[in-house]
Design a protein around this motif. Structure first.
Motif, PDB file in Angstrom:
ATOM      1  N   VAL A  43       0.824  -1.222   0.000  1.00 42.31           N
ATOM      2  CA  VAL A  43       0.000   0.000   0.000  1.00 42.31           C
ATOM      3  C   VAL A  43       0.847   1.255   0.000  1.00 42.31           C
ATOM      4  O   VAL A  43       0.329   2.360   0.123  1.00 42.31           O
ATOM      5  CB  VAL A  43      -0.991   0.025   1.192  1.00 42.31           C
ATOM      6  CG1 VAL A  43      -1.999  -1.088   1.080  1.00 42.31           C
ATOM      7  CG2 VAL A  43      -0.275  -0.015   2.514  1.00 42.31           C
ATOM      8  N   GLY A  44       2.140   1.110  -0.121  1.00 40.42           N
ATOM      9  CA  GLY A  44       3.011   2.277  -0.237  1.00 40.42           C
ATOM     10  C   GLY A  44       3.550   2.810   1.070  1.00 40.42           C
ATOM     11  O   GLY A  44       4.128   3.894   1.111  1.00 40.42           O
ATOM     12  N   ALA A  45       3.387   2.093   2.169  1.00 42.61           N
ATOM     13  CA  ALA A  45       3.921   2.547   3.455  1.00 42.61           C
ATOM     14  C   ALA A  45       5.429   2.366   3.473  1.00 42.61           C
ATOM     15  O   ALA A  45       5.948   1.335   3.041  1.00 42.61           O
ATOM     16  CB  ALA A  45       3.286   1.767   4.595  1.00 42.61           C
ATOM     17  N   SER A  46       6.124   3.357   3.936  1.00 41.56           N
ATOM     18  CA  SER A  46       7.578   3.284   4.024  1.00 41.56           C
ATOM     19  C   SER A  46       7.968   2.473   5.253  1.00 41.56           C
ATOM     20  O   SER A  46       7.480   2.712   6.356  1.00 41.56           O
ATOM     21  CB  SER A  46       8.169   4.685   4.123  1.00 41.56           C
ATOM     22  OG  SER A  46       9.553   4.604   4.369  1.00 41.56           O
ATOM     23  N   LEU A  47       8.847   1.528   5.040  1.00 40.25           N
ATOM     24  CA  LEU A  47       9.307   0.696   6.145  1.00 40.25           C
ATOM     25  C   LEU A  47      10.656   1.151   6.676  1.00 40.25           C
ATOM     26  O   LEU A  47      11.246   0.504   7.536  1.00 40.25           O
ATOM     27  CB  LEU A  47       9.387  -0.769   5.690  1.00 40.25           C
ATOM     28  CG  LEU A  47       8.062  -1.370   5.204  1.00 40.25           C
ATOM     29  CD1 LEU A  47       8.276  -2.801   4.740  1.00 40.25           C
ATOM     30  CD2 LEU A  47       7.019  -1.323   6.302  1.00 40.25           C
ATOM     31  N   ALA A  48      11.124   2.308   6.172  1.00 43.07           N
ATOM     32  CA  ALA A  48      12.398   2.860   6.638  1.00 43.07           C
ATOM     33  C   ALA A  48      12.208   3.458   8.030  1.00 43.07           C
ATOM     34  O   ALA A  48      11.117   3.922   8.375  1.00 43.07           O
ATOM     35  CB  ALA A  48      12.884   3.934   5.673  1.00 43.07           C
ATOM     36  N   PRO A  49      13.265   3.463   8.839  1.00 37.28           N
ATOM     37  CA  PRO A  49      13.146   4.067  10.173  1.00 37.28           C
ATOM     38  C   PRO A  49      12.777   5.549  10.064  1.00 37.28           C
ATOM     39  O   PRO A  49      13.242   6.254   9.174  1.00 37.28           O
ATOM     40  CB  PRO A  49      14.541   3.906  10.778  1.00 37.28           C
ATOM     41  CG  PRO A  49      15.222   2.881   9.944  1.00 37.28           C
ATOM     42  CD  PRO A  49      14.589   2.902   8.603  1.00 37.28           C
ATOM     43  N   ALA A  50      11.900   5.997  10.949  1.00 39.48           N
ATOM     44  CA  ALA A  50      11.455   7.397  10.952  1.00 39.48           C
ATOM     45  C   ALA A  50      12.147   8.143  12.089  1.00 39.48           C
ATOM     46  O   ALA A  50      12.451   7.568  13.136  1.00 39.48           O
ATOM     47  CB  ALA A  50       9.951   7.472  11.129  1.00 39.48           C
TER      48      ALA A  50
END
Length: 191
Positions: free
Chosen positions: A27-34
């Protein structure tokens, strides 16, 4: 195939995690650390001014925080011996009493039978209220009862005060109403 309970939980946990991560990526969610950042407090550079809650006659202590003369926060004063920093729901909403974009700032008048509101300036509204008070008082004022007792009163007007007004205003209002001969006077502040 011999599958232990532990192996079943490992396998199903891995499958669930993989499915969840795949769904998020799909769904396009970023899995990179925020990067998380805490918001700065509104009262960081504020001056705390002790005050009193205006809503009832308890008089809970408050701290009004202001930055450059503008109110930014109002909360209970923990130094107060009777409210110890706690406020009731009305007291907790004091900030909205002062800073509210929906607060009425104009005098609206709707004439009898009219369907639309008309904006009046404050002087015109005050003059209208004064004229109606005088007319009603003149028409209903009773100087003496039938037995000759002096009463100097009118029962056609009543006064309803409130605790959101300070004691000084409530005192002046009481003096004015009694001076006009108004008998029905009620005030939440119980002065």
């Amino acid at each position: 195939m011999d599958l232990s309970r532990r192996d079943f939980l490992k396998t199903s946990g891995s499958a669930f995690t993989g499915t969840a991560l795949g769904g998020l990526a799909g769904v396009g969610a970023s899995l990179a650390p925020a990067l998380a950042q805490a918001q700065e407090l509104r009262i960081k550079h504020a001056k705390a001014i002790p005050s009193v809650c205006p809503y009832c006659s308890v008089g809970c202590a408050t701290l009004v925080h202001a930055v450059e003369g503008k109110i930014v926060n109002i909360e209970g004063d923990p130094r107060s011996p009777h409210n110890e920093g706690a406020l009731c729901p009305k007291g907790a909403a004091i900030y909205q009493l002062h800073v509210n974009p929906n607060r009425a700032t104009k005098v609206l008048h709707r004439a009898p039978g009219a369907t639309e509101w008309e904006v009046w300036d404050l002087d015109r509204a005050i003059d209208r209220v004064a004229a109606l008070m005088k007319k009603t008082r003149d028409e209903t004022f009773v100087e003496r009862l039938e037995n000759g007792k002096v009463v100097n009163a009118t029962t056609a007007i009543f006064s309803l005060g409130g605790a959101t007004l300070d004691n000084e205003w409530n005192h002046i209002q009481q003096k004015l109403m009694r001076g006009l001969g108004i008998v029905a006077i009620e005030n939440q502040a119980r002065i």
